[in-house]
Design a protein around this motif. Structure first.
Motif, PDB file in Angstrom:
ATOM      1  N   ALA A  84       0.830  -1.209   0.000  1.00  0.00           N
ATOM      2  CA  ALA A  84       0.000   0.000   0.000  1.00  0.00           C
ATOM      3  C   ALA A  84       0.864   1.259   0.000  1.00  0.00           C
ATOM      4  CB  ALA A  84      -0.924  -0.014   1.216  1.00  0.00           C
ATOM      5  N   LYS A  85       1.898   1.283   0.808  1.00  0.00           N
ATOM      6  CA  LYS A  85       2.797   2.442   0.876  1.00  0.00           C
ATOM      7  C   LYS A  85       3.490   2.668  -0.457  1.00  0.00           C
ATOM      8  CE  LYS A  85       3.985   2.307   5.812  1.00  0.00           C
ATOM      9  NZ  LYS A  85       5.075   2.040   6.788  1.00  0.00           N
ATOM     10  N   GLU A  86       3.983   1.582  -1.030  1.00  0.00           N
ATOM     11  CA  GLU A  86       4.743   1.693  -2.285  1.00  0.00           C
ATOM     12  C   GLU A  86       3.869   2.177  -3.435  1.00  0.00           C
ATOM     13  OE1 GLU A  86       5.990   0.632  -6.150  1.00  0.00           O
ATOM     14  OE2 GLU A  86       4.625  -0.738  -5.107  1.00  0.00           O
ATOM     15  N   ARG A  87       2.645   1.649  -3.530  1.00  0.00           N
ATOM     16  CA  ARG A  87       1.755   2.035  -4.634  1.00  0.00           C
ATOM     17  C   ARG A  87       1.191   3.445  -4.454  1.00  0.00           C
ATOM     18  NH1 ARG A  87       0.576  -3.197  -6.700  1.00  0.00           N
ATOM     19  NH2 ARG A  87       2.659  -4.138  -6.602  1.00  0.00           N
ATOM     20  N   TRP A 132      -4.060  11.161   5.293  1.00  0.00           N
ATOM     21  CA  TRP A 132      -3.093  10.179   4.803  1.00  0.00           C
ATOM     22  C   TRP A 132      -3.405   8.788   5.350  1.00  0.00           C
ATOM     23  CZ3 TRP A 132      -2.000  15.244   5.490  1.00  0.00           C
ATOM     24  CH2 TRP A 132      -1.311  15.904   4.468  1.00  0.00           C
ATOM     25  N   ILE A 133      -3.802   8.735   6.606  1.00  0.00           N
ATOM     26  CA  ILE A 133      -4.051   7.452   7.247  1.00  0.00           C
ATOM     27  C   ILE A 133      -5.186   6.696   6.562  1.00  0.00           C
ATOM     28  CG2 ILE A 133      -4.843   6.342   9.377  1.00  0.00           C
ATOM     29  CD1 ILE A 133      -3.379   8.645  10.899  1.00  0.00           C
ATOM     30  N   PHE A 134      -6.255   7.400   6.207  1.00  0.00           N
ATOM     31  CA  PHE A 134      -7.389   6.733   5.571  1.00  0.00           C
ATOM     32  C   PHE A 134      -7.021   6.208   4.184  1.00  0.00           C
ATOM     33  CE2 PHE A 134     -10.520   9.272   8.349  1.00  0.00           C
ATOM     34  CZ  PHE A 134     -10.499   8.268   9.297  1.00  0.00           C
ATOM     35  N   VAL A 135      -6.172   6.949   3.465  1.00  0.00           N
ATOM     36  CA  VAL A 135      -5.681   6.467   2.166  1.00  0.00           C
ATOM     37  C   VAL A 135      -4.851   5.200   2.372  1.00  0.00           C
ATOM     38  CG1 VAL A 135      -4.055   6.951   0.296  1.00  0.00           C
ATOM     39  CG2 VAL A 135      -5.731   8.679   0.963  1.00  0.00           C
ATOM     40  N   TYR A 136      -3.941   5.256   3.311  1.00  0.00           N
ATOM     41  CA  TYR A 136      -3.064   4.117   3.640  1.00  0.00           C
ATOM     42  C   TYR A 136      -3.885   2.899   4.037  1.00  0.00           C
ATOM     43  CZ  TYR A 136       0.551   1.656   6.424  1.00  0.00           C
ATOM     44  OH  TYR A 136       1.424   0.738   6.965  1.00  0.00           O
ATOM     45  N   ARG A 137      -4.900   3.123   4.852  1.00  0.00           N
ATOM     46  CA  ARG A 137      -5.749   2.026   5.319  1.00  0.00           C
ATOM     47  C   ARG A 137      -6.519   1.386   4.167  1.00  0.00           C
ATOM     48  NH1 ARG A 137     -11.123   2.297   6.701  1.00  0.00           N
ATOM     49  NH2 ARG A 137     -11.936   0.595   7.997  1.00  0.00           N
TER      50      ARG A 137
END
Length: 246
Positions: A14-17, A216-221
């Motif tokens: 998720a972080k990489e994409r 940012w957290i919701f995107v990451y999640r």
């Protein structure tokens, strides 16, 4: 389905994409949130304490929540494009209006109605609760709340993959997509539940730091949850996905 990736591996994907796409993803989340709030506020007819008005508002809320399934479908499509390394844009959130919106609404109705029906006993008890109510009524309220929570969690986990499946299997009916999600999640509910729980510390941190980090957290999640789907469907498929992103 025994070789699924760990939570750490899913989060790394998720972080990489998401690395250079946070702007688009955050904006898309904001647009969805604003649309949901705007539509909900427009259709609410009154804040009167009348029981009739309250009931009408509840019915309207249910209908609107179900129709908003097209946005949930669009959000799933956006994040599937992200995880599958496709081009992403804020316009993806409206793809649910083109990709079988009727099926998106039917799938959403399962979540909305399950939430409504499971929380109805607690709502009724809360409505009749007064400062003079006996302790037994308060115990009943607690039990009803716990029951509603358990049912909601079960339904959410069991059918969590349906919107993703809609885009990988657009020719299947809503009933088939829900059934397929249930099959995929057999033995994997606790893994997904644990994945959700793992974000609680980050969400608490976001709330304690003026809510800005939540963008940012919701995107990451959500990207991590979509990576979970990618891993799940890859492990569960014995053949090629028709018409899908993968």
């Amino acid at each position: 389905m025994t070789n699924l990736k760990t939570s750490t591996e899913l989060k790394a994907i998720a972080k990489e994409r998401s690395l250079d796409k946070y702007g688009i993803l955050i904006l898309a989340n904001i647009i969805i949130f604003v649309l949901q709030m705007a539509i909900s506020s427009i259709v609410t007819i009154s804040s009167s304490g009348s029981l009739v008005i309250f009931a009408i508002n509840q019915i309207i809320f249910l209908i609107v929540s179900i129709l908003l399934g097209v946005l949930v479908s669009g959000k799933a499509y956006l994040y599937m494009n992200l995880i599958y390394s496709q081009t992403v844009s804020t316009g993806d959130i409206f793809f649910g209006l083109k990709q079988h919106p009727d099926k998106a609404v039917k799938i959403q109705s399962v979540f909305v109605l399950a939430d409504f029906l499971s929380s109805l006993p607690a709502s009724i008890i809360w409505f009749i609760l007064t400062p003079r109510s006996p302790f037994s009524v308060r115990v009943a309220l607690f039990i009803a709340l716990l029951f509603g929570l358990i049912v909601n969690i079960y339904v959410s986990l069991t059918y969590s993959q349906a919107f993703y499946l809609l885009h990988d299997y657009p020719d299947r009916s809503a009933k088939e997509l829900l059934a397929y999600s249930k099959t995929l999640m057999q033995g994997n509910r606790f893994k997904l539940f644990s994945l959700h729980i793992s974000f609680i510390p980050l969400i608490i941190f976001g709330c304690l730091t003026f809510f800005i980090p939540l963008l940012w957290i919701f995107v990451y999640r959500y990207a991590t949850l979509t990576a979970f789907y990618q891993d799940l469907i890859a492990a569960g498929n014995t053949g090629k996905v028709e018409n899908g992103l993968n």
